[in-house]
Write an enzyme that holds these catalytic residues in place. Structure first.
Site, PDB file in Angstrom:
ATOM      1  N   ARG A 209      -9.599   4.222  14.201  1.00 15.52           N
ATOM      2  CA  ARG A 209     -10.721   4.393  13.276  1.00 15.52           C
ATOM      3  C   ARG A 209     -10.800   5.837  12.788  1.00 15.52           C
ATOM      4  O   ARG A 209     -11.061   6.104  11.617  1.00 15.52           O
ATOM      5  CB  ARG A 209     -12.036   3.973  13.954  1.00 15.52           C
ATOM      6  CG  ARG A 209     -12.144   2.466  14.133  1.00 15.52           C
ATOM      7  CD  ARG A 209     -13.542   2.056  14.554  1.00 15.52           C
ATOM      8  NE  ARG A 209     -13.853   2.369  15.933  1.00 15.52           N
ATOM      9  CZ  ARG A 209     -13.848   1.480  16.929  1.00 15.52           C
ATOM     10  NH1 ARG A 209     -13.533   0.223  16.701  1.00 15.52           N
ATOM     11  NH2 ARG A 209     -14.182   1.842  18.143  1.00 15.52           N
ATOM     12  N   PHE A 225     -12.340  -8.582   8.912  1.00 16.92           N
ATOM     13  CA  PHE A 225     -12.571  -8.864  10.335  1.00 16.92           C
ATOM     14  C   PHE A 225     -13.289  -7.637  10.915  1.00 16.92           C
ATOM     15  O   PHE A 225     -12.825  -6.968  11.822  1.00 16.92           O
ATOM     16  CB  PHE A 225     -11.262  -9.147  11.084  1.00 16.92           C
ATOM     17  CG  PHE A 225     -10.446 -10.252  10.481  1.00 16.92           C
ATOM     18  CD1 PHE A 225     -10.669 -11.572  10.846  1.00 16.92           C
ATOM     19  CD2 PHE A 225      -9.470  -9.984   9.530  1.00 16.92           C
ATOM     20  CE1 PHE A 225      -9.918 -12.608  10.291  1.00 16.92           C
ATOM     21  CE2 PHE A 225      -8.717 -11.003   8.966  1.00 16.92           C
ATOM     22  CZ  PHE A 225      -8.935 -12.324   9.343  1.00 16.92           C
ATOM     23  N   SER A 248     -17.189 -12.967   9.777  1.00 15.62           N
ATOM     24  CA  SER A 248     -17.736 -14.327   9.779  1.00 15.62           C
ATOM     25  C   SER A 248     -18.955 -14.491  10.690  1.00 15.62           C
ATOM     26  O   SER A 248     -19.720 -15.425  10.526  1.00 15.62           O
ATOM     27  CB  SER A 248     -16.645 -15.332  10.170  1.00 15.62           C
ATOM     28  OG  SER A 248     -16.138 -15.022  11.444  1.00 15.62           O
ATOM     29  N   ASN A 275     -15.514 -16.184   5.722  1.00 20.47           N
ATOM     30  CA  ASN A 275     -14.206 -16.310   6.335  1.00 20.47           C
ATOM     31  C   ASN A 275     -13.254 -15.358   5.593  1.00 20.47           C
ATOM     32  O   ASN A 275     -13.101 -15.448   4.372  1.00 20.47           O
ATOM     33  CB  ASN A 275     -13.748 -17.769   6.178  1.00 20.47           C
ATOM     34  CG  ASN A 275     -12.405 -18.017   6.824  1.00 20.47           C
ATOM     35  OD1 ASN A 275     -11.540 -17.130   6.883  1.00 20.47           O
ATOM     36  ND2 ASN A 275     -12.229 -19.224   7.310  1.00 20.47           N
ATOM     37  N   ALA A 276     -12.627 -14.472   6.315  1.00 20.89           N
ATOM     38  CA  ALA A 276     -11.792 -13.445   5.676  1.00 20.89           C
ATOM     39  C   ALA A 276     -10.614 -14.066   4.917  1.00 20.89           C
ATOM     40  O   ALA A 276     -10.194 -13.524   3.893  1.00 20.89           O
ATOM     41  CB  ALA A 276     -11.292 -12.452   6.720  1.00 20.89           C
ATOM     42  N   ASP A 296      -8.079  -6.339  10.997  1.00 18.74           N
ATOM     43  CA  ASP A 296      -8.160  -6.278  12.469  1.00 18.74           C
ATOM     44  C   ASP A 296      -8.629  -7.629  13.018  1.00 18.74           C
ATOM     45  O   ASP A 296      -9.738  -7.736  13.560  1.00 18.74           O
ATOM     46  CB  ASP A 296      -9.121  -5.143  12.870  1.00 18.74           C
ATOM     47  CG  ASP A 296      -9.136  -4.908  14.370  1.00 18.74           C
ATOM     48  OD1 ASP A 296      -8.192  -5.328  15.063  1.00 18.74           O
ATOM     49  OD2 ASP A 296     -10.109  -4.292  14.858  1.00 18.74           O
ATOM     50  N   CYS A 336      -3.659  -8.180  18.045  1.00 20.24           N
ATOM     51  CA  CYS A 336      -3.928  -7.950  19.469  1.00 20.24           C
ATOM     52  C   CYS A 336      -3.479  -9.146  20.296  1.00 20.24           C
ATOM     53  O   CYS A 336      -3.882  -9.298  21.446  1.00 20.24           O
ATOM     54  CB  CYS A 336      -5.408  -7.642  19.689  1.00 20.24           C
ATOM     55  SG  CYS A 336      -6.503  -8.922  19.100  1.00 20.24           S
TER      56      CYS A 336
HETATM   57  N1  SAH Z   1     -12.482  -3.955  13.552  1.00 18.14           N
HETATM   58  C1  SAH Z   1     -13.546  -4.225  14.500  1.00 18.14           C
HETATM   59  C2  SAH Z   1     -13.158  -5.283  15.534  1.00 18.14           C
HETATM   60  C3  SAH Z   1     -12.752  -6.612  14.933  1.00 18.14           C
HETATM   61  S1  SAH Z   1     -12.646  -7.921  16.110  1.00 18.14           S
HETATM   62  C4  SAH Z   1     -13.979  -2.924  15.171  1.00 18.14           C
HETATM   63  O1  SAH Z   1     -13.271  -1.913  15.031  1.00 18.14           O
HETATM   64  O2  SAH Z   1     -15.020  -2.901  15.825  1.00 18.14           O
HETATM   65  C5  SAH Z   1     -12.363  -9.298  15.068  1.00 18.14           C
HETATM   66  C6  SAH Z   1     -13.589  -9.784  14.309  1.00 18.14           C
HETATM   67  O3  SAH Z   1     -13.160 -10.813  13.441  1.00 18.14           O
HETATM   68  C7  SAH Z   1     -14.695 -10.378  15.162  1.00 18.14           C
HETATM   69  O4  SAH Z   1     -15.887  -9.705  14.907  1.00 18.14           O
HETATM   70  C8  SAH Z   1     -14.798 -11.842  14.705  1.00 18.14           C
HETATM   71  O5  SAH Z   1     -16.133 -12.310  14.654  1.00 18.14           O
HETATM   72  C9  SAH Z   1     -14.225 -11.767  13.321  1.00 18.14           C
HETATM   73  N2  SAH Z   1     -13.606 -12.992  12.806  1.00 18.14           N
HETATM   74  C10 SAH Z   1     -12.912 -13.940  13.477  1.00 18.14           C
HETATM   75  N3  SAH Z   1     -12.419 -14.853  12.631  1.00 18.14           N
HETATM   76  C11 SAH Z   1     -12.813 -14.484  11.382  1.00 18.14           C
HETATM   77  C12 SAH Z   1     -12.612 -15.019  10.078  1.00 18.14           C
HETATM   78  N4  SAH Z   1     -11.866 -16.111   9.897  1.00 18.14           N
HETATM   79  N5  SAH Z   1     -13.150 -14.374   9.034  1.00 18.14           N
HETATM   80  C13 SAH Z   1     -13.883 -13.252   9.201  1.00 18.14           C
HETATM   81  N6  SAH Z   1     -14.104 -12.699  10.415  1.00 18.14           N
HETATM   82  C14 SAH Z   1     -13.583 -13.303  11.490  1.00 18.14           C
END
Ligand code: SAH
Length: 394
Positions: A209, A225, A248, A275-276, A296, A336
């Protein structure tokens, strides 16, 4: 009382540099229930000591390769060594992982510090039984902080123990705001104990970050995400023109909104609860472009069998993110998933770039923050892979 003994099968007397013992490697165990055990080889030679649990397939994790008791002295040694490996665990508003399981010789135990609150997590029944001793060792080293127990119900279910609910003894604050070092000053992030993912924040991404924020000045940013918008906060504090966050989970979106307000950047942030996959596709069709993008996602491959589906998922989001990059734009992309290696991940990104017809320069390979140390002989400790990619002018 005689210590229980776990005897390995003949042929598994390999160099013991990895703490995991699976059921298939075990000849016999002198107890039928979970217990601290002495691990011996097929000839009865001492191997190590660890916690045995007949329930999961990963039935024993070795804690020490020395002939010593699993007691307060050992916990103190392990805790002190873990703290010595990290930046001084100063109080105030810092957030750091202090203990990370196998990486710190305490398999199944995690401890994070959020300001003046300790959050601990037990991933095995054995560690849950010695939780109080581990906390005592931590408190002896860093002070008598309130301790929130954040056991994850999934491993607790596999191991067969009740996740401990909430504050261990003295209650602490319901939430705190921590400060993460940022490119243009500290970035403030809220943590509500017992809510959200992990122990509150994705501490494994803190260095990434910082790096992301340093690239943000004057750019349009997309944080996909986003969880509580931490990457976007770094970008906005670092001088981004605007940031779009896609997430999401409604709770995470609400927490992101608070983070933007706390950093005074809400006027430049757009939050999209969606949804991303859909949102990336929609913005690509609308021919939008960004100067800085982060992907991410959660681990798409939780098991070995899900790897093919995960590969398709990673390829799709990367392909779309690449098309959303303006020439000279930068993409920070992560996986991850334990079952996707760094080489696999590079292959997936290469295939996405080929399909997108976009040339990308690798600015740097990325990985987890150093408070999540990687142990060479325990490859499972290296789980976060990423690439920092720059779109080359066509
Ligand atoms: N980048 C963040 C951590 C991301 S963890 C940080 O630095 O704090 C992944 C995230 O993706 C989670 O919050 C989860 O709720 C979200 N997520 C999971 N599937 C998703 C989707 N299909 N669309 C959007 N978000 C999603």
């Amino acid at each position: 009382m005689r210590a229980a003994v776990l005897r390995l099968k003949r042929g598994v007397e390999r160099a013991r540099v990895h703490p995991w013992i699976f059921k298939g490697e075990v000849a016999d165990v002198s107890v039928g229930e979970p217990a601290a055990v002495t691990v011996v080889d097929s000839a009865g030679g001492f191997v190590g000591r660890g916690f045995y649990n007949p329930r999961p397939a990963l039935c024993c994790r070795v804690v020490t390769w020395r002939d010593e008791a699993l007691d307060a002295r050992l916990w103190r040694r392990r805790v002190d060594a873990a703290l010595a490996r990290r930046r001084p665990a100063v109080g105030g508003t810092h957030a750091t992982r202090l203990i990370w399981s196998e990486s710190d010789g305490l398999p199944g135990f995690v401890a994070d510090r959020y300001g003046d609150v300790l959050v601990v997590q037990c991933l095995t029944l054995g560690m849950s039984r010695v939780r109080a001793e581990l906390v005592a060792a931590l408190r002896a080293a860093i002070g008598d902080l309130p301790v929130f127990v954040s056991d994850d119900p999934v491993p607790a279910g596999l191991e067969g123990f009740e996740p401990f609910p909430g504050w261990l003894d003295t209650p602490g604050p319901a939430s705190v705001v921590v400060e993460e070092p940022g490119a243009a000053g500290a970035v403030r992030l809220g943590v509500t104990f017992g809510a959200g993912h992990k122990t509150g924040l994705y501490l494994d991404q803190s260095e990434n970050r910082l790096r992301f924020g340093a690239l943000a000045r004057g750019r349009e940013v997309l944080d996909a995400f986003a969880y509580t918008g931490a990457f976007a906060c770094h970008a906005l504090v670092g001088g981004a023109r605007r940031a779009v966050c896609v997430e999401s989970s409604a709770d995470a979106v609400a927490a992101a909104r608070e983070n933007f307000a706390v950093n005074g950047v809400a006027d430049r942030a757009e939050l999209v609860a969606a949804n991303a996959f859909d949102e990336l596709r929609r913005r690509e069709r609308a021919r939008e472009h960004f100067g800085l993008v982060v992907l991410d996602p959660p681990p798409f491959a939780r098991g070995r069998t899900a790897v093919e589906a995960a590969r398709r998922g990673y390829k799709e989001i990367n392909l779309r993110a690449m098309r959303l990059l303006e020439p000279g734009g930068v993409l920070a992309t992560f996986s991850c998933s334990h079952h996707v290696s760094p080489d696999d991940f590079a292959d997936i990104c290469r295939a996405a770039a080929a399909d997108a017809g976009i040339t990308l320069r690798v600015l740097a390979p990325l990985t987890q923050s150093p408070d999540h140390p990687i142990v060479l002989t325990v490859p499972e400790t290296h789980y976060l892979k990423g690439l920092l990619l720059e779109r080359v002018e066509p």
